[in-house]
Design a protein around this motif. Structure first.
Motif, PDB file in Angstrom:
ATOM      1  N   TYR A   6      54.139  68.948  87.957  1.00 10.57           N
ATOM      2  CA  TYR A   6      53.788  69.232  86.566  1.00 10.57           C
ATOM      3  C   TYR A   6      54.078  70.692  86.212  1.00 10.57           C
ATOM      4  CZ  TYR A   6      51.342  64.753  86.306  1.00 10.57           C
ATOM      5  OH  TYR A   6      51.048  63.407  86.294  1.00 10.57           O
ATOM      6  N   ASP A   7      54.317  71.519  87.225  1.00  8.78           N
ATOM      7  CA  ASP A   7      54.506  72.957  87.038  1.00  8.78           C
ATOM      8  C   ASP A   7      55.989  73.273  86.890  1.00  8.78           C
ATOM      9  OD1 ASP A   7      54.477  75.695  87.039  1.00  8.78           O
ATOM     10  OD2 ASP A   7      53.450  75.925  88.955  1.00  8.78           O
ATOM     11  N   SER A   8      56.429  73.553  85.680  1.00  4.48           N
ATOM     12  CA  SER A   8      57.853  73.822  85.446  1.00  4.48           C
ATOM     13  C   SER A   8      58.309  75.106  86.123  1.00  4.48           C
ATOM     14  CB  SER A   8      58.134  73.897  83.944  1.00  4.48           C
ATOM     15  OG  SER A   8      57.400  74.945  83.345  1.00  4.48           O
ATOM     16  N   THR A   9      57.386  76.048  86.346  1.00  2.63           N
ATOM     17  CA  THR A   9      57.778  77.309  86.975  1.00  2.63           C
ATOM     18  C   THR A   9      58.171  77.107  88.432  1.00  2.63           C
ATOM     19  OG1 THR A   9      55.494  77.844  87.635  1.00  2.63           O
ATOM     20  CG2 THR A   9      56.219  78.574  85.454  1.00  2.63           C
ATOM     21  N   LEU A  10      57.651  76.048  89.062  1.00  2.00           N
ATOM     22  CA  LEU A  10      57.960  75.810  90.466  1.00  2.00           C
ATOM     23  C   LEU A  10      59.441  75.512  90.648  1.00  2.00           C
ATOM     24  CD1 LEU A  10      56.421  75.667  93.172  1.00  2.00           C
ATOM     25  CD2 LEU A  10      56.320  73.195  92.861  1.00  2.00           C
ATOM     26  N   SER A  11      59.982  74.623  89.823  1.00  2.36           N
ATOM     27  CA  SER A  11      61.398  74.280  89.936  1.00  2.36           C
ATOM     28  C   SER A  11      62.283  75.451  89.542  1.00  2.36           C
ATOM     29  CB  SER A  11      61.710  73.055  89.075  1.00  2.36           C
ATOM     30  OG  SER A  11      61.266  73.230  87.747  1.00  2.36           O
ATOM     31  N   ASP A  12      61.776  76.333  88.694  1.00  2.00           N
ATOM     32  CA  ASP A  12      62.572  77.500  88.284  1.00  2.00           C
ATOM     33  C   ASP A  12      62.731  78.509  89.408  1.00  2.00           C
ATOM     34  OD1 ASP A  12      62.783  76.409  85.763  1.00  2.00           O
ATOM     35  OD2 ASP A  12      61.103  77.568  84.934  1.00  2.00           O
ATOM     36  N   ARG A  13      61.900  78.422  90.434  1.00  2.89           N
ATOM     37  CA  ARG A  13      61.940  79.396  91.536  1.00  2.89           C
ATOM     38  C   ARG A  13      62.926  79.004  92.640  1.00  2.89           C
ATOM     39  NH1 ARG A  13      59.212  81.320  88.053  1.00  2.89           N
ATOM     40  NH2 ARG A  13      57.210  82.430  88.258  1.00  2.89           N
ATOM     41  N   ILE A  14      63.515  77.831  92.555  1.00  3.14           N
ATOM     42  CA  ILE A  14      64.319  77.318  93.669  1.00  3.14           C
ATOM     43  C   ILE A  14      65.657  78.052  93.763  1.00  3.14           C
ATOM     44  CG2 ILE A  14      65.439  75.269  94.631  1.00  3.14           C
ATOM     45  CD1 ILE A  14      63.363  73.588  93.114  1.00  3.14           C
TER      46      ILE A  14
END
Length: 340
Positions: free
Chosen positions: A115-123
């Motif tokens: 649910y956390d969009s910032t997580l995928s942005d960190r990849i």
């Protein structure tokens, strides 16, 4: 900071359950009872992992084993409304690549949801975004039944609900026996109608055997032996959320009856009267008509962000070559436009 991952085992199972219970994003679908049900009835090859920061559990990851040719990978658990990676609120998402590095030692790719969009942005790894689904959530604190009836439902929708009460239909909660057989019969017919995946009867029996009565509710609507429909909800009384999971519908009723509307309304009122604060109507794409029908009760779409992360250099190279080849094909394709 030192991170590590451990496969789920007998020695750390209690730590998995403790984390799931205390984490805000935890759910019945992350419980080990749900894992046992998927393995025993559906025969899935599950691979669950705990994430540690030093000696503290900061995340849990429910996965199923997935292979593409010779490449081994992990995917989110199927047949589960919630299959997302859960991380502690203290976890620094800037360190997510350190977790992915640990998975890359044994796997070539990883498919996960959050649910956390910032997580995928960190990849930092090459990754592919999926067509995102949504959880359809009704917040009963914002939209209690009284407000839904007066301000959200249209006159036609209120008629569809009240038609059952005027027609003499009643609601009954069931646990097993012949009523479960009837529920399953119409569940199966409904899934055939919408071309959905049909779970076996043993799944529902196993669900009732594994979960306590305050964790599962099956409500059916009948009138003098005529089965109109049923709704199976998986309950999380700790987080005060009810998951409306499986629907059984008698589609041979006269057109004036819409059992799905009445079942949603009855379930909303039951949840409100029993202290629940949220209802999940399942996962749908925004353009699905079923999502629009559920939104008519005041539910909102909460985005789920899904990614396929390419962990091995070989898989990343093959993906890049495929993308380059596809782009060259498109660039050299003949024009289909017409000059007039």
């Amino acid at each position: 900071m030192t991170y590590s991952i451990e496969p789920l085992s007998r020695s750390n199972a209690h730590r998995w359950e403790d984390f799931n219970r205390r984490c805000g994003e935890g759910s019945p679908f992350h419980s080990l009872k749900w894992k046992d049900l998927l393995e025993d009835v559906l025969g899935l090859q599950l691979r669950y992992h705990l994430i540690f920061e030093n000696q503290k559990v900061v995340g849990i990851c429910p996965f199923v084993k997935r292979s593409i040719k010779v490449f081994r990978g992990l995917d989110g658990t199927p047949r589960s409304e919630c299959d997302n990676i859960i991380l502690d609120s203290s976890f620094n998402t800037n360190h997510f690549n350190e977790i992915l590095d640990l998975f890359s030692e044994n796997y070539s790719f990883l498919i996960f949801s959050t649910y956390d969009s910032t997580l995928s942005d960190r990849i930092d790894y090459i990754n592919v975004s999926h067509e995102d689904a949504n959880s359809i959530i009704l917040d009963l604190n914002q939209n209690p039944p009284e407000a839904i009836w007066a301000d959200i439902l249209s006159k036609d929708e209120r008629y569809k609900v009240s038609r059952f009460e005027k027609g003499g239909f009643t609601v009954q909660e069931i646990e097993s026996g012949g009523d479960l057989d009837k529920f399953y019969q119409y569940y199966r017919e409904n899934m055939i109608h919408i071309n959905g995946y049909i779970l076996p009867f043993a799944f529902f029996q196993g669900l009732l055997d594994s979960f306590s009565p305050d964790e599962v509710r099956i409500a059916i609507v009948t009138n003098n032996g005529v089965f109109a429909g049923g709704n199976l909800a998986i309950l999380d009384p700790v987080r005060k959320i009810a998951y409306f999971q499986y629907l059984a519908l008698n589609r041979d009723l006269p057109n004036k009856y819409s059992p799905s509307y009445y079942l949603s309304w009855e379930g909303i009122n039951w949840a409100w009267n029993n202290g629940y604060e949220r209802i999940s109507f399942g996962r749908e794409r925004a353009d699905n008509p079923r999502a629009r029908n559920k939104a008519k009760f005041g539910a909102e779409l909460v985005p789920i962000h899904s990614r396929t992360v390419l962990l091995s250099k070989t898989v990343s190279l093959l993906y890049q070559l495929k993308q380059t080849f596809s782009e060259r094909q498109q660039a050299h394709a003949p024009s289909t436009g017409r000059v007039s």
